[in-house]
Write a protein that holds these residues in place. Structure first.
Motif, PDB file in Angstrom:
ATOM      1  N   TYR A   1      17.156  -0.969   8.530  1.00 35.87           N
ATOM      2  CA  TYR A   1      16.482   0.318   8.756  1.00 35.87           C
ATOM      3  C   TYR A   1      16.017   0.922   7.435  1.00 35.87           C
ATOM      4  O   TYR A   1      14.921   1.489   7.353  1.00 35.87           O
ATOM      5  CB  TYR A   1      17.420   1.289   9.473  1.00 35.87           C
ATOM      6  CG  TYR A   1      17.489   1.079  10.972  1.00 35.87           C
ATOM      7  CD1 TYR A   1      16.530   1.613  11.827  1.00 35.87           C
ATOM      8  CD2 TYR A   1      18.517   0.352  11.548  1.00 35.87           C
ATOM      9  CE1 TYR A   1      16.593   1.431  13.192  1.00 35.87           C
ATOM     10  CE2 TYR A   1      18.588   0.155  12.923  1.00 35.87           C
ATOM     11  CZ  TYR A   1      17.621   0.697  13.736  1.00 35.87           C
ATOM     12  OH  TYR A   1      17.679   0.503  15.093  1.00 35.87           O
ATOM     13  N   ASP A   2      16.845   0.797   6.400  1.00 34.14           N
ATOM     14  CA  ASP A   2      16.466   1.352   5.097  1.00 34.14           C
ATOM     15  C   ASP A   2      15.246   0.642   4.513  1.00 34.14           C
ATOM     16  O   ASP A   2      14.328   1.285   3.974  1.00 34.14           O
ATOM     17  CB  ASP A   2      17.635   1.238   4.116  1.00 34.14           C
ATOM     18  CG  ASP A   2      18.742   2.237   4.419  1.00 34.14           C
ATOM     19  OD1 ASP A   2      18.481   3.199   5.168  1.00 34.14           O
ATOM     20  OD2 ASP A   2      19.865   2.052   3.921  1.00 34.14           O
ATOM     21  N   ASN A   3      15.221  -0.675   4.623  1.00 30.35           N
ATOM     22  CA  ASN A   3      14.171  -1.463   3.978  1.00 30.35           C
ATOM     23  C   ASN A   3      12.904  -1.584   4.824  1.00 30.35           C
ATOM     24  O   ASN A   3      11.797  -1.597   4.280  1.00 30.35           O
ATOM     25  CB  ASN A   3      14.693  -2.869   3.638  1.00 30.35           C
ATOM     26  CG  ASN A   3      15.839  -2.831   2.653  1.00 30.35           C
ATOM     27  OD1 ASN A   3      15.895  -1.965   1.783  1.00 30.35           O
ATOM     28  ND2 ASN A   3      16.782  -3.750   2.781  1.00 30.35           N
ATOM     29  N   GLN A   4      13.061  -1.703   6.134  1.00 26.99           N
ATOM     30  CA  GLN A   4      11.907  -1.968   6.995  1.00 26.99           C
ATOM     31  C   GLN A   4      11.308  -0.720   7.616  1.00 26.99           C
ATOM     32  O   GLN A   4      10.152  -0.737   8.055  1.00 26.99           O
ATOM     33  CB  GLN A   4      12.325  -2.933   8.126  1.00 26.99           C
ATOM     34  CG  GLN A   4      12.872  -4.260   7.635  1.00 26.99           C
ATOM     35  CD  GLN A   4      11.835  -5.077   6.886  1.00 26.99           C
ATOM     36  OE1 GLN A   4      10.645  -5.046   7.209  1.00 26.99           O
ATOM     37  NE2 GLN A   4      12.271  -5.803   5.862  1.00 26.99           N
ATOM     38  N   VAL A   5      12.071   0.359   7.698  1.00 29.60           N
ATOM     39  CA  VAL A   5      11.541   1.590   8.311  1.00 29.60           C
ATOM     40  C   VAL A   5      11.435   2.678   7.246  1.00 29.60           C
ATOM     41  O   VAL A   5      10.363   2.937   6.706  1.00 29.60           O
ATOM     42  CB  VAL A   5      12.426   2.062   9.485  1.00 29.60           C
ATOM     43  CG1 VAL A   5      11.765   3.239  10.216  1.00 29.60           C
ATOM     44  CG2 VAL A   5      12.667   0.917  10.472  1.00 29.60           C
ATOM     45  N   ASP A   6      12.558   3.315   6.931  1.00 27.05           N
ATOM     46  CA  ASP A   6      12.577   4.396   5.941  1.00 27.05           C
ATOM     47  C   ASP A   6      14.032   4.758   5.677  1.00 27.05           C
ATOM     48  O   ASP A   6      14.825   4.845   6.617  1.00 27.05           O
ATOM     49  CB  ASP A   6      11.816   5.625   6.487  1.00 27.05           C
ATOM     50  CG  ASP A   6      11.494   6.629   5.395  1.00 27.05           C
ATOM     51  OD1 ASP A   6      12.442   7.121   4.761  1.00 27.05           O
ATOM     52  OD2 ASP A   6      10.300   6.920   5.183  1.00 27.05           O
ATOM     53  N   PRO A   7      14.405   4.979   4.404  1.00 27.60           N
ATOM     54  CA  PRO A   7      15.790   5.382   4.113  1.00 27.60           C
ATOM     55  C   PRO A   7      16.198   6.675   4.815  1.00 27.60           C
ATOM     56  O   PRO A   7      17.389   6.933   5.012  1.00 27.60           O
ATOM     57  CB  PRO A   7      15.791   5.562   2.586  1.00 27.60           C
ATOM     58  CG  PRO A   7      14.665   4.709   2.099  1.00 27.60           C
ATOM     59  CD  PRO A   7      13.622   4.764   3.172  1.00 27.60           C
ATOM     60  N   LYS A   8      15.188   7.506   5.183  1.00 29.87           N
ATOM     61  CA  LYS A   8      15.510   8.774   5.853  1.00 29.87           C
ATOM     62  C   LYS A   8      15.916   8.567   7.303  1.00 29.87           C
ATOM     63  O   LYS A   8      16.481   9.473   7.923  1.00 29.87           O
ATOM     64  CB  LYS A   8      14.306   9.715   5.792  1.00 29.87           C
ATOM     65  CG  LYS A   8      13.868  10.128   4.395  1.00 29.87           C
ATOM     66  CD  LYS A   8      12.896  11.283   4.456  1.00 29.87           C
ATOM     67  CE  LYS A   8      11.574  10.857   5.057  1.00 29.87           C
ATOM     68  NZ  LYS A   8      10.583  10.398   4.090  1.00 29.87           N
ATOM     69  N   PHE A   9      15.604   7.383   7.875  1.00 29.00           N
ATOM     70  CA  PHE A   9      15.818   7.159   9.314  1.00 29.00           C
ATOM     71  C   PHE A   9      17.276   7.387   9.704  1.00 29.00           C
ATOM     72  O   PHE A   9      17.580   8.130  10.647  1.00 29.00           O
ATOM     73  CB  PHE A   9      15.381   5.741   9.697  1.00 29.00           C
ATOM     74  CG  PHE A   9      15.330   5.499  11.178  1.00 29.00           C
ATOM     75  CD1 PHE A   9      14.147   5.637  11.881  1.00 29.00           C
ATOM     76  CD2 PHE A   9      16.466   5.131  11.884  1.00 29.00           C
ATOM     77  CE1 PHE A   9      14.091   5.416  13.239  1.00 29.00           C
ATOM     78  CE2 PHE A   9      16.429   4.914  13.244  1.00 29.00           C
ATOM     79  CZ  PHE A   9      15.232   5.052  13.917  1.00 29.00           C
ATOM     80  N   LEU A  10      18.209   6.768   8.982  1.00 35.32           N
ATOM     81  CA  LEU A  10      19.621   6.877   9.334  1.00 35.32           C
ATOM     82  C   LEU A  10      20.171   8.280   9.066  1.00 35.32           C
ATOM     83  O   LEU A  10      21.070   8.741   9.773  1.00 35.32           O
ATOM     84  CB  LEU A  10      20.434   5.829   8.581  1.00 35.32           C
ATOM     85  CG  LEU A  10      20.117   4.366   8.928  1.00 35.32           C
ATOM     86  CD1 LEU A  10      21.017   3.434   8.143  1.00 35.32           C
ATOM     87  CD2 LEU A  10      20.273   4.121  10.416  1.00 35.32           C
ATOM     88  N   LYS A  11      19.624   8.950   8.042  1.00 30.67           N
ATOM     89  CA  LYS A  11      20.047  10.331   7.781  1.00 30.67           C
ATOM     90  C   LYS A  11      19.632  11.232   8.934  1.00 30.67           C
ATOM     91  O   LYS A  11      20.407  12.079   9.392  1.00 30.67           O
ATOM     92  CB  LYS A  11      19.434  10.829   6.468  1.00 30.67           C
ATOM     93  CG  LYS A  11      19.927  10.071   5.235  1.00 30.67           C
ATOM     94  CD  LYS A  11      19.214  10.548   3.982  1.00 30.67           C
ATOM     95  CE  LYS A  11      19.653   9.758   2.766  1.00 30.67           C
ATOM     96  NZ  LYS A  11      18.910  10.154   1.539  1.00 30.67           N
ATOM     97  N   TYR A  12      18.382  11.061   9.396  1.00 26.15           N
ATOM     98  CA  TYR A  12      17.916  11.841  10.543  1.00 26.15           C
ATOM     99  C   TYR A  12      18.762  11.543  11.777  1.00 26.15           C
ATOM    100  O   TYR A  12      19.111  12.441  12.550  1.00 26.15           O
ATOM    101  CB  TYR A  12      16.448  11.529  10.852  1.00 26.15           C
ATOM    102  CG  TYR A  12      15.460  12.018   9.818  1.00 26.15           C
ATOM    103  CD1 TYR A  12      15.821  12.954   8.857  1.00 26.15           C
ATOM    104  CD2 TYR A  12      14.146  11.566   9.811  1.00 26.15           C
ATOM    105  CE1 TYR A  12      14.919  13.412   7.904  1.00 26.15           C
ATOM    106  CE2 TYR A  12      13.223  12.009   8.876  1.00 26.15           C
ATOM    107  CZ  TYR A  12      13.618  12.930   7.921  1.00 26.15           C
ATOM    108  OH  TYR A  12      12.714  13.373   6.990  1.00 26.15           O
ATOM    109  N   ARG A  13      19.086  10.250  11.974  1.00 25.70           N
ATOM    110  CA  ARG A  13      19.889   9.851  13.137  1.00 25.70           C
ATOM    111  C   ARG A  13      21.237  10.556  13.118  1.00 25.70           C
ATOM    112  O   ARG A  13      21.702  11.068  14.156  1.00 25.70           O
ATOM    113  CB  ARG A  13      20.087   8.334  13.123  1.00 25.70           C
ATOM    114  CG  ARG A  13      21.055   7.812  14.172  1.00 25.70           C
ATOM    115  CD  ARG A  13      21.322   6.323  14.004  1.00 25.70           C
ATOM    116  NE  ARG A  13      22.304   5.862  14.971  1.00 25.70           N
ATOM    117  CZ  ARG A  13      23.614   5.870  14.772  1.00 25.70           C
ATOM    118  NH1 ARG A  13      24.100   6.329  13.610  1.00 25.70           N
ATOM    119  NH2 ARG A  13      24.446   5.439  15.712  1.00 25.70           N
ATOM    120  N   MET A  14      21.890  10.594  11.962  1.00 26.88           N
ATOM    121  CA  MET A  14      23.203  11.250  11.866  1.00 26.88           C
ATOM    122  C   MET A  14      23.092  12.734  12.164  1.00 26.88           C
ATOM    123  O   MET A  14      23.966  13.308  12.823  1.00 26.88           O
ATOM    124  CB  MET A  14      23.808  11.019  10.478  1.00 26.88           C
ATOM    125  CG  MET A  14      24.258   9.593  10.212  1.00 26.88           C
ATOM    126  SD  MET A  14      25.458   9.010  11.436  1.00 26.88           S
ATOM    127  CE  MET A  14      26.789  10.172  11.169  1.00 26.88           C
TER     128      MET A  14
END
Length: 581
Positions: A442-455
């Motif tokens: 998710y960090d490399n292929q989408v955006d590092p912010k993705f998992l932060k937003y998910r949390m």
């Protein structure tokens, strides 16, 4: 007469004092030669389960050994077809015998008369090991069928045909092995209860993308992973599996209807034949295989249907494809185990299920995985199994034992379903253990912010759940405005993000890029609302602007490739809130 029936109890047939059969051997029962399998042997009796209706069998009917395990034919011609639980093609059966399967119907899985354009890939003198590809044929416009050397066979090519048109039974090449000459054709057979061998099991670090927001964002499954969809009647299990089959980024779909209603399998067949595959622009059936063991078919064949579908999936995995198996539903499979166990007079365990239920479930899900195949290609089998607990009771044995062996659990909630909230996945009960494995992707292929937003989204949903318990007791009015914002944002997340319309052209499938932008907009709305409250203003003033409803509607109003409109929506949110006096 030797090897004759002395007891018939539904699909369970017994023979007395014989040593002509092996454990798990395929046999033919009675004058119609019904297919069966040896499931128990003792010095007193041999027990056989019959995969067809035993109506008409009588004591003294003969049983014929075959000296082989219950196996299926694997080769070109499987793709796009619908089969019964023991891989008999239903379209051919209908053409020959009508709408109902005749007992003892012995129609080969593959069309033995069909010609395939075969491209030979080897020459005389080449070494071929297990799993190596010696020919290819275009099975459908999107699937190249790679003809492989069966496992456990290796040798030097002694003779080989030239590229051309061949039937599946034609000898393509002859191998000189240590055991002698071995002829190979376009198909191979494999025992359905034996996992196909691989070189290595790999870590699962790539998600199986489904286009369903609550799955891809909150509870993802990896390619080669396992997931369960438990839910009571009417909660949308089959609909979810239809959506996964239509939209997930697997190369091939194997859909197993195990004990399902016939009209559901008809719906799958009709929909998949009409739906245009977004990846190939052909019909979805071009890369789908259906196994239909409907509720009015013999109960013993339900067990076989699960293993038949898995064996087909492993066969295509060996070619280097990512295969997704949809098993609907494993509860009906477990009920078949319970019925046969009762007829065998075995000691029952919890709720009458056999004591070996956990081991059978674990063996089923353990055949999933991301693998390095014998031919050094990489392929995967992902298993998504529906579970149908009676009365939506998740504490019953099938659900609890399934939960032990899967790493993604998507609990369907009947209350959400009754509110017409689909997918009716309860975000408080569901989980995915794949998030850590997939985080770098998710960090490399989408955006590092993705998992932060998910949390942050999960945190807000958890906060909203706590506050709703308070609201039920004392009402909404007594809450301070900062908590009212959490409740309102929770409503936006539920209706605007988690709820998804399978029948809407824009909302039925959502790429990760849009999912990221949607979370960004929702969290921007939350942050701007909190800033507004901190200035001493009331949340009711923001609600009067209807900006919350506009954010909920973004899933319909903004197309999947129009990501710039989300930035404009963020600007509109900021401007709207700043202009409130």
């Amino acid at each position: 007469m030797k090897n004759t029936i002395y007891s018939i109890n539904g699909p369970v047939v017994k023979l007395v004092k014989t040593n002509d059969f092996k454990m798990l051997e395929k046999v033919f029962v009675g004058p119609k030669k019904l297919m069966g399998e040896v499931i128990s042997i003792s010095d007193e009796e041999t027990v056989i389960q019959v995969y067809e209706t035993t109506e008409g069998l009588k004591l003294g009917d003969p049983v014929y050994p075959t000296d082989e395990l219950v196996s299926v034919m694997l080769g070109p011609g499987l793709m796009g077809e619908i089969f019964d639980g023991i891989l008999r093609p239903l379209s051919k059966i209908k053409a020959e015998t009508g709408d109902f399967i005749e007992a003892g119907s012995d129609i080969p899985s593959l069309d033995l008369e069909r010609l395939f354009d075969v491209d030979i890939k080897v020459k005389i003198g080449d070494y071929l090991g297990p799993g190596m590809v010696y020919a290819t044929t275009q099975e459908s416009k999107s699937i190249t069928h790679r003809i492989m050397v069966p496992p456990l066979i290796e040798g030097i090519v002694k003779e080989v045909k030239t590229s051309g048109s061949y039937k599946v039974s034609d000898v393509i090449l002859t191998l000189e092995t240590k055991q002698g000459l071995k002829d190979l054709n376009l198909y191979q057979t494999w025992a359905i209860k034996t996992p196909r061998p691989v070189l290595e099991r790999l870590e699962m670090n790539t998600p199986l993308l489904t286009g369903q927001r609550i799955i891809d964002t909150l509870f993802p499954i990896a390619k080669g992973g396992t997931a369960a969809i438990p839910g009571g009647f009417g909660t949308g299990k089959t609909m979810m599996q239809h959506q996964f089959a239509k939209w997930c980024d697997a190369d091939i779909i194997v859909y197993i209807g195990c004990g399902e209603r016939g009209n559901e399998m008809t719906q799958v067949l009709e929909e998949f034949s009409e739906l245009v595959d977004p990846r190939t622009k052909e019909t979805l059936m071009e890369r789908t295989i259906l196994i239909a063991n409907t509720s009015n078919m013999p109960v013993a064949a339900r067990e076989a249907s699960i293993y038949t579908g898995l064996t087909i999936a492993e066969y295509y995995r060996d070619m280097g494809y990512d295969v997704a198996v949809m098993a609907d539903s494993t509860s009906r499979w477990a009920e078949a185990l319970r019925e046969i166990s009762a007829r065998l007079e075995e000691m029952p365990a919890e709720e009458g299920f056999p004591s070996y239920l956990p081991s059978r479930i674990s063996k089923f899900y353990e055949r999933a995985g991301m693998m390095i195949n014998l031919n050094r290609s990489t392929g995967s089998v992902s298993i998504i199994g529906a579970v149908s607990p009676q009365g939506s009771d998740f504490s019953e044995p099938v659900t609890q034992n399934t939960k032990r062996f899967v790493r993604a659990f998507w609990a369907l909630d009947k209350q959400l379903a009754y509110q017409r909230h689909f997918a009716a996945v309860n975000w408080n009960l569901s989980y995915s253990e794949y998030m850590m494995d997939l985080s770098s992707w998710y960090d490399n292929q989408v955006d590092p912010k993705f998992l932060k937003y998910r949390m942050r989204i999960l945190s807000l949903l958890a906060e909203e759940n706590k506050l709703m318990e308070v609201v039920k007791l004392i009402g909404n009015d007594v809450l301070p405005d900062d908590q009212k914002v959490i409740i309102e944002i929770g409503r936006v997340i539920r209706l605007g993000f988690l709820q998804q319309n399978a029948f809407h052209a824009v909302d039925t499938y959502v790429p990760l890029s849009k999912q990221l932008k949607m979370m960004e907009v929702i969290l921007h709305l939350f942050d701007e609302s909190i800033k507004f409250i901190e200035r001493g203003k009331a949340i009711s003033l923001i609600l009067k602007t209807h900006i919350y409803e506009k954010v909920i509607q973004m899933k319909y109003d903004i197309s999947n490739d129009d990501l710039e409109s989300f930035d404009k929506l963020k600007e509109a949110i900021t401007e709207t809130i700043e202009n409130i006096y």
